[in-house]
Write an enzyme that holds these catalytic residues in place. Structure first.
Site, PDB file in Angstrom:
ATOM      1  N   LEU A 102      72.682  10.442  -9.481  1.00 54.68           N
ATOM      2  CA  LEU A 102      73.764  10.588 -10.455  1.00 54.68           C
ATOM      3  C   LEU A 102      74.635   9.341 -10.568  1.00 54.68           C
ATOM      4  CD1 LEU A 102      74.908  14.274  -9.812  1.00 54.68           C
ATOM      5  CD2 LEU A 102      73.768  13.378 -11.859  1.00 54.68           C
ATOM      6  N   SER A 130      84.228  24.134 -12.579  1.00 58.61           N
ATOM      7  CA  SER A 130      84.794  24.772 -11.389  1.00 58.61           C
ATOM      8  C   SER A 130      86.140  25.415 -11.668  1.00 58.61           C
ATOM      9  CB  SER A 130      84.961  23.720 -10.284  1.00 58.61           C
ATOM     10  OG  SER A 130      85.717  24.218  -9.205  1.00 58.61           O
ATOM     11  N   SER A 187      80.842  18.630  -3.259  1.00 63.34           N
ATOM     12  CA  SER A 187      81.472  19.914  -3.562  1.00 63.34           C
ATOM     13  C   SER A 187      82.536  20.365  -2.569  1.00 63.34           C
ATOM     14  CB  SER A 187      80.401  21.004  -3.677  1.00 63.34           C
ATOM     15  OG  SER A 187      79.597  21.038  -2.512  1.00 63.34           O
ATOM     16  N   THR A 230      69.065  20.513  -3.407  1.00 62.99           N
ATOM     17  CA  THR A 230      69.082  20.883  -1.991  1.00 62.99           C
ATOM     18  C   THR A 230      70.316  21.680  -1.595  1.00 62.99           C
ATOM     19  OG1 THR A 230      70.116  18.769  -1.371  1.00 62.99           O
ATOM     20  CG2 THR A 230      67.702  18.879  -1.342  1.00 62.99           C
ATOM     21  N   TYR A 244      89.015  16.324  -6.666  1.00 65.14           N
ATOM     22  CA  TYR A 244      87.811  17.082  -7.023  1.00 65.14           C
ATOM     23  C   TYR A 244      88.018  17.820  -8.340  1.00 65.14           C
ATOM     24  CZ  TYR A 244      84.398  20.914  -6.912  1.00 65.14           C
ATOM     25  OH  TYR A 244      83.415  21.814  -7.241  1.00 65.14           O
ATOM     26  N   GLU A 299      88.451  25.210  -9.731  1.00 63.99           N
ATOM     27  CA  GLU A 299      89.452  24.259  -9.234  1.00 63.99           C
ATOM     28  C   GLU A 299      90.111  23.497 -10.376  1.00 63.99           C
ATOM     29  OE1 GLU A 299      90.598  23.531  -6.124  1.00 63.99           O
ATOM     30  OE2 GLU A 299      89.424  25.104  -5.153  1.00 63.99           O
ATOM     31  N   HIS A 358      81.664  30.831  -4.899  1.00 62.61           N
ATOM     32  CA  HIS A 358      80.492  31.673  -4.663  1.00 62.61           C
ATOM     33  C   HIS A 358      79.805  31.214  -3.385  1.00 62.61           C
ATOM     34  CE1 HIS A 358      79.730  28.466  -7.556  1.00 62.61           C
ATOM     35  NE2 HIS A 358      78.475  28.384  -7.100  1.00 62.61           N
ATOM     36  N   ARG A 373      75.334  28.550   2.197  1.00 64.64           N
ATOM     37  CA  ARG A 373      76.543  27.766   1.972  1.00 64.64           C
ATOM     38  C   ARG A 373      76.694  26.727   3.068  1.00 64.64           C
ATOM     39  NH1 ARG A 373      79.819  25.822  -1.924  1.00 64.64           N
ATOM     40  NH2 ARG A 373      81.690  27.062  -2.272  1.00 64.64           N
TER      41      ARG A 373
END
Length: 345
Positions: free
Chosen positions: A58, A136, A83, A11, A160, A138, A190, A195
């Site tokens: 998850l 990522s 995220s 989603t 994160y 990050e 991205h 978003r």
């Protein structure tokens, strides 16, 4: 016979673009869904009618085993994650459970369903389930070199980033320990009209639309000097798919190689509607991260050479795309007397 793909995080922005891309390639596509009422599931179902859903979480090992066993996928794309980086300082344990341990659970589910038991297995074994992990930029955090490539060391600057680093390394470990075909895409930022509203580019485009229509006056932002390598999500899901089509598994950095500041993003967005950003943007110190990541910039040379991948959307075009989409949305909702939903995707 068409290939079968299972996508976690269906989603989200990336999940929806990836599902569309895979369906266009003739795949059968399932999205992992936790089962509770989720308005985003309804939206993605309407957007992608051919998408199928399977229950799974998850944070629940047994549900992942059942989902993989039911779908019998050729490819699994693990895009599911919390995220929003700033949230990871407030809920570090939850973010670690989903973004870190969640990767391990999915790898274990694939291992158990596939019957992999040791390093004697081969990543190119016929029938092997191929696994993509959404790593990522990050993870690079406090960078030691710029731009960053697949050999750049990690120094994450947020819970994160730390959790994503674990997910990255455990994917490598299962590749080496069990012969699993597992890859990681080290994706730089991205964006798209899909978003989430909490991310700075979408926060900017939503505010620009509201301000242009007279529904809002000011936009609160944090560090205007923070820079990112921002690309279009639709381009990046093509890279995910390409990674799983290679003869040998490997990890790839995906980005544009160009950096832009938050200030520049705001300027471009306001210029799209003929406004001066400086008249509307206010810096709010409360929005500045506890530990900022200053200079993330991708060297995607390996992806270009090995995958034949290149980004197709330039940053100004991306910001215009987002502003125009949010302007249309805001206009429609104002016309029908509805409140603009900050979570329109």
């Amino acid at each position: 016979m068409s290939k079968r793909a299972l996508i976690t995080g269906i989603t989200g922005q990336d999940g929806s673009y990836l599902a569309e891309h895979l369906l266009s390639q003739g795949y059968q596509v399932w999205g992992l869904n936790r089962g509770q009422a989720n308005p985003r599931k309804d939206r993605v179902s309407k957007l992608i009618p051919d998408l199928q859903f399977v229950h799974g979480d998850l944070m629940d090992q047994a549900s992942l085993v059942a989902a993989v066993d039911l779908v019998q996928p050729d490819e699994v794309y693990n895009l599911g994650a919390i995220s929003f980086v700033p949230m990871s300082w407030q809920q570090a344990e939850l973010v670690t459970e989903v973004n870190g341990t969640g990767v391990l659970r999915m790898l274990e589910a694939i291992r158990m369903v596939s019957g992999l038991s040791g390093s004697s297995a081969r990543a190119d074994r016929p029938g092997q389930i191929r696994f993509y992990q959404a790593s990522s930029s990050e993870m690079f955090g406090k960078v030691v070199e710029s731009p960053q490539n697949e050999r750049t060391s990690f120094h994450p600057r947020s819970p994160y980033g730390v959790a994503k680093t674990y997910g990255h390394y455990i994917t490598q470990n299962y590749r080496e320990s069990f012969g699993m075909y597992g890859v990681s895409g080290i994706l730089f930022n991205h964006e798209s009209p899909r978003r989430g509203a909490e991310f700075v580019t979408r926060k900017i485009s939503l505010a620009v639309a509201q301000i242009k229509l007279g529904l809002q006056d000011k936009l609160l932002l944090g560090n205007l000097d923070a820079v990112r390598d921002w690309g279009f999500a639709g381009d990046y899901v093509r890279a995910m798919h390409l990674m799983l089509q290679q003869d040998e598994p490997g990890d790839y950095v995906i980005g544009t190689g160009q950096m832009h500041s938050v200030r520049e993003a705001a300027r471009i967005a306001f210029e799209c509607v003929g406004l001066d950003w400086e008249e509307h943007v206010v810096v709010d110190p409360a929005l500045v991260r506890p530990a900022e990541v200053e200079t993330l910039c991708a060297d995607h040379g390996n992806a270009s050479e090995q995958l034949g991948w290149e980004p197709s959307v330039e940053f100004p075009e991306l910001m215009r795309m987002m502003v125009e989409s949010d302007l249309r949305q805001a206009g429609r909702e104002r016309e029908y007397g509805e409140l603009l939903s900050a979570a329109s995707w």
